[in-house]
Design a protein around this motif. Structure first.
Motif, PDB file in Angstrom:
ATOM      1  N   GLU A 544       0.734  -1.128  -0.054  1.00  9.31           N
ATOM      2  CA  GLU A 544      -0.150   0.048   0.153  1.00  9.31           C
ATOM      3  C   GLU A 544       0.732   1.378  -0.104  1.00  9.31           C
ATOM      4  N   SER A 545       0.235   2.071  -0.649  1.00 13.89           N
ATOM      5  CA  SER A 545       0.993   3.580  -0.556  1.00 13.89           C
ATOM      6  C   SER A 545       0.052   4.433   0.411  1.00 13.89           C
ATOM      7  N   PHE A 546       0.762   5.256   1.278  1.00 11.85           N
ATOM      8  CA  PHE A 546       0.020   6.051   2.250  1.00 11.85           C
ATOM      9  C   PHE A 546       0.017   7.377   1.666  1.00 11.85           C
ATOM     10  N   SER A 547       0.609   7.520   0.296  1.00  8.45           N
ATOM     11  CA  SER A 547       0.366   9.029  -0.093  1.00  8.45           C
ATOM     12  C   SER A 547      -1.009   9.364  -0.546  1.00  8.45           C
ATOM     13  N   THR A 548      -2.102   8.512  -0.629  1.00  6.26           N
ATOM     14  CA  THR A 548      -3.456   8.827  -0.985  1.00  6.26           C
ATOM     15  C   THR A 548      -4.288   8.930   0.078  1.00  6.26           C
ATOM     16  N   VAL A 549      -3.520   8.881   1.510  1.00  5.72           N
ATOM     17  CA  VAL A 549      -4.332   8.941   2.846  1.00  5.72           C
ATOM     18  C   VAL A 549      -4.467  10.294   2.952  1.00  5.72           C
ATOM     19  N   THR A 550      -5.682  10.636   3.578  1.00  8.99           N
ATOM     20  CA  THR A 550      -5.960  11.906   4.238  1.00  8.99           C
ATOM     21  C   THR A 550      -6.355  11.569   5.637  1.00  8.99           C
TER      22      THR A 550
END
Length: 552
Positions: A544-550
Motif C-alpha cells: 500500500e501507498s500512504f500518499s493517497t491517505v487523508t
C-alpha cells in the motif's frame, strides 16, 4: 539450471512510542480539514530491519521502503497487474532476452540528483555484483530468488544469473539483458527489492558495508538507517530504533503529491496494545487486527478494511532431519492436525483452508491435488507403517510478532502440538524472537519443523511455488526433487499463459504428493483506522501507498 535459486524463505519488535505527535492534527496553516496536510500515525507489529529494499524480505521493512523508493514498474492500486512507475513504457525483444525501459522525464531523488538510465543501471549492477555476506539468502534474499546468481557466484550451488547486464543508451533509455526468457521477470521488478536508490547516496553512505556472517549479518553503513534516498512521495526524516520511523512529504515528487505532511510508522508488537493505542488516539490506524478485536472496533465506530487473501501459512519440514525424511511421517502429521479448528479459533472472517502453497486466485492453482483431511486414525496408521520409533518432533514457532498469515503464532502452535501428541508424537518446543533469530534460523535450515508463511510479492505462481520449490532450498533441508524442479523451470520459461497454467497445476500435484510442508490457511488480514482517515486502498501484496491517505 533453474531460474529461481531459492536460497531461503520466510518472508518477515519493539515498544510503543508514547507522546506521539497529535494524530491528524491541524498544520499551522489549517490545511488538515479535508484539504490535505496533517500527520498520520500507523502502527505495525515489528521494527524494520533496514530501509534498503535489496537487503530485506520482511513486510515491516518493505512497508516503509514502499513510501520512500520506487521501481521501474509497480502493481496497480489494490491489484496485481503491472503498470508504469519510474519507467513510462517498456518493450521486450522477440526472443525475450532484451528489455528496453523508457524513463520518465523530470524525476529527481530526494537528494536532488536526477533519475536517469545510468542511475538505473548503477542499481542493477550493484545488486549483481554483491559479494561475501551480501550474497547470503538472509541478506539479498530476493535477488537470489528472482535472478538466481551473481557476477561472482561464491556458493558453488548457485546457478547462472538471469540478469546479465544493463546499458544506458541515453539519459532516458535503460536496456536490461537476460540470459534466458522469463515470464515472471517484469512482474518481479515491481517488488520493493528492485526499487531504485540514489547512486550518490548509496556510495557516500556505504550501503554495501555489511559484516558478520550470512546467518547473522551486521549492516555497518548508514544508508539504510539514516540516509535512505529514493524518488517516492515521502522522504526520510528519522528512525528511533524499536520505536518509530518518521517520513515527510516530498514536495518535488513527480506524480500526485502525498496528502499528509508527515507519516509516522510506530512499533507495537502486541495486538491488543495496538487496539488500545487506536482507541486512546495515540495512533490513526494499525495493521494485523486481532480477529477477536474486529467486532469490538466495528461497534465502536472504527473502520475495518481487509486485504484480499493473497498469502499462505504453512508448517515446514527439514527433509534431511529424521523423522521428517520419512514421507509417511509427514503425511501423518498432515492428517493429525485439525486445521479447520485452528482457522475457526485463531483467524478472522474470510480465512480459508489452503490445499496447496499458492492461493486459488492465481492461475495454475489445481483443484485436484492430494489433500490431507483431519483423520487421527489415519495418522496413527501411517506412523505404524513408517517403522519410525523415535516420534519426537522438534517444533518451532516465533515470538514477538503478528503476521498476516499467522495472527497468533503461539496459539496456532499450541493447538497443533495438542493434536500431534494425541496421535502419539512427542513435541519438543522451540521458539525464538521473530527478527532476526527466527527468520535467520528458518532461512538457513536451523528449524527441523516450523511455522512460517508467505505474503505474495507479485501476481504470478512463480512467486509462490517457484520461490519455494524451484531448486534446493535450505529452509526445507535437502528438498531435492528433480521432477518438481524441471516442471517449474519449464513453467517459468513458457510464454503461453494457458500452457503455463497447466504446468503449474502439474507442479502443485507433485508438490502435495511429496509433502515438503503443509499449507493450511489463506487469510484476509484486517486493518483498522479511526473515523476521518480516508483514501487507504488495501493491497493483496501489502504494497500500500500512504500518499493517497487523508486525515481530518
Amino acid at each position: 539450471m533453474s531460474l529461481n535459486r531459492r536460497l531461503a524463505a520466510g518472508a518477515a519488535a519493539g515498544a510503543l512510542a508514547l507522546g506521539l505527535t497529535a494524530c491528524g492534527g491541524d498544520d499551522d496553516d489549517g490545511s488538515a480539514s479535508g484539504e490535505g496536510g496533517g500527520t498520520l500515525v500507523f502502527a505495525g507489529s515489528a521494527d524494520p530491519v533496514i530501509l534498503d529494499g535489496a537487503l530485506v524480505s520482511d513486510g515491516e521493512s518493505t512497508r516503509v521502503i514502499n513510501q520512500i523508493f520506487e521501481g521501474l514498474v509497480r502493481s496497480e492500486e489494490g491489484g496485481t497487474e503491472i503498470e508504469p512507475a519510474l519507467a513510462e513504457s517498456w518493450e521486450a525483444s522477440e526472443d525475450g532476452l532484451t528489455w528496453t525501459f523508457t524513463l520518465r522525464e523530470g524525476v529527481t531523488f530526494h537528494d536532488g540528483e536526477p533519475l536517469d538510465a545510468e542511475a538505473v543501471c548503477f542499481n542493477f549492477e550493484r545488486w549483481y555484483n554483491f559479494t561475501g555476506v551480501l550474497q547470503s539468502p538472509a541478506v539479498s534474499y530476493y535477488w537470489g530468488t528472482v535472478m538466481g546468481g551473481f557476477a561472482a557466484n561464491e556458493d558453488p550451488a548457485m546457478g547462472e544469473s538471469l540478469y546479465t547486464g544493463c546499458t544506458a543508451e541515453d539519459e532516458r533509455t535503460a536496456v536490461i539483458t537476460l540470459s534466458r526468457p522469463s515470464s515472471a521477470f517484469l512482474s518481479a521488478l515491481a517488488m520493493p527489492a528492485f526499487t531504485i536508490a540514489s547512486p550518490a547516496a548509496l556510495q557516500e553512505f556505504e550501503a554495501d558495508a555489511v559484516s558478520g556472517t550470512g546467518e547473522s549479518p551486521s549492516f555497518d553503513g548508514t544508508f539504510g538507517y539514516e540516509h535512505p534516498i529514493g524518488t517516492g512521495p515521502f522522504q526520510f526524516e528519522s528512525w528511533e530504533r524499536g520505536s518509530e520511523v518518521r517520513l515527510s512529504k516530498y514536495e518535488d515528487y513527480w506524480d500526485e503529491p502525498a496528502q499528509v505532511d508527515e507519516l509516522i510508522f510506530t512499533v507495537i508488537p502486541d495486538g491488543p496494545a495496538r487496539r488500545q493505542a487506536l482507541e486512546s488516539g495515540e495512533i490513526d490506524g494499525y495493521d494485523l487486527v486481532d480477529p477477536a478485536d474486529v467486532e469490538l472496533l466495528e461497534s465502536g465506530g472504527y473502520q475495518i478494511l481487509r486485504r484480499p487473501a493473497f498469502n499462505v501459512a504453512y508448517i515446514g519440514f527439514q527433509q534431511n532431519y529424521p523423522p521428517f525424511d520419512n514421507l509417511q511421517i509427514r503425511q501423518a502429521i498432515a492428517h493429525a492436525i485439525d486445521f479447520d479448528n485452528i482457522i475457526r479459533t485463531n483467524y478472522p472472517e474470510g480465512a480459508v483452508r489452503a490445499t496447496q502453497f499458492m492461493p486459488p486466485e492465481l492461475f495454475g492453482w489445481a483443484d485436484d491435488v492430494t489433500t490431507y483431511d483431519y483423520d487421527p486414525d489415519r495418522a496413527r496408521e501411517l506412523i505404524a507403517q513408517s517403522g519410525v520409533t523415535n516420534l519426537t518432533l522438534p517444533f518451532w514457532y516465533p515470538t514477538d510478532v503478528t503476521r498476516p498469515y499467522m495472527p497468533n503464532p503461539q496459539a496456532n502452535w499450541e493447538l497443533m502440538a495438542a493434536d500431534l501428541e494425541a496421535v502419539g508424537f512427542t513435541i519438543e518446543p522451540h521458539t525464538a524472537p521473530w527478527n532476526p533469530d527466527y527468520l535467520d534460523a528458518t532461512q538457513t535450515g536451523g528449524t527441523p519443523m516450523f511455522l512460517l508463511g508467505w505474503n505474495g510479492d507479485f501476481g504470478d505462481p512463480d512467486n509462490f511455488i517457484g520461490t519455494f520449490f524451484q531448486d534446493v532450498n535450505p529452509q526445507f533441508g535437502s528438498f531435492d526433487n528433480p521432477e518438481i524442479f524441471a516442471k517449474l523451470d519449464e513453467a517459468e520459461a513458457e510464454t503461453d499463459q494457458d500452457r503455463r497454467a497447466e504446468l503449474y497445476q502439474e507442479a502443485n500435484r507433485l508438490i502435495m504428493d511429496f509433502v515438503p510442508g503443509i499449507p493450511y490457511v489463506h487469510s484476509e488480514p484486517a486493518i483498522a483506522f479511526r473515523e476521518g482517515v480516508d483514501g487507504f486502498v488495501p493491497d493483496p501484496l501489502s504494497n500500500e501507498s500512504f500518499s493517497t491517505v487523508t486525515v481530518d
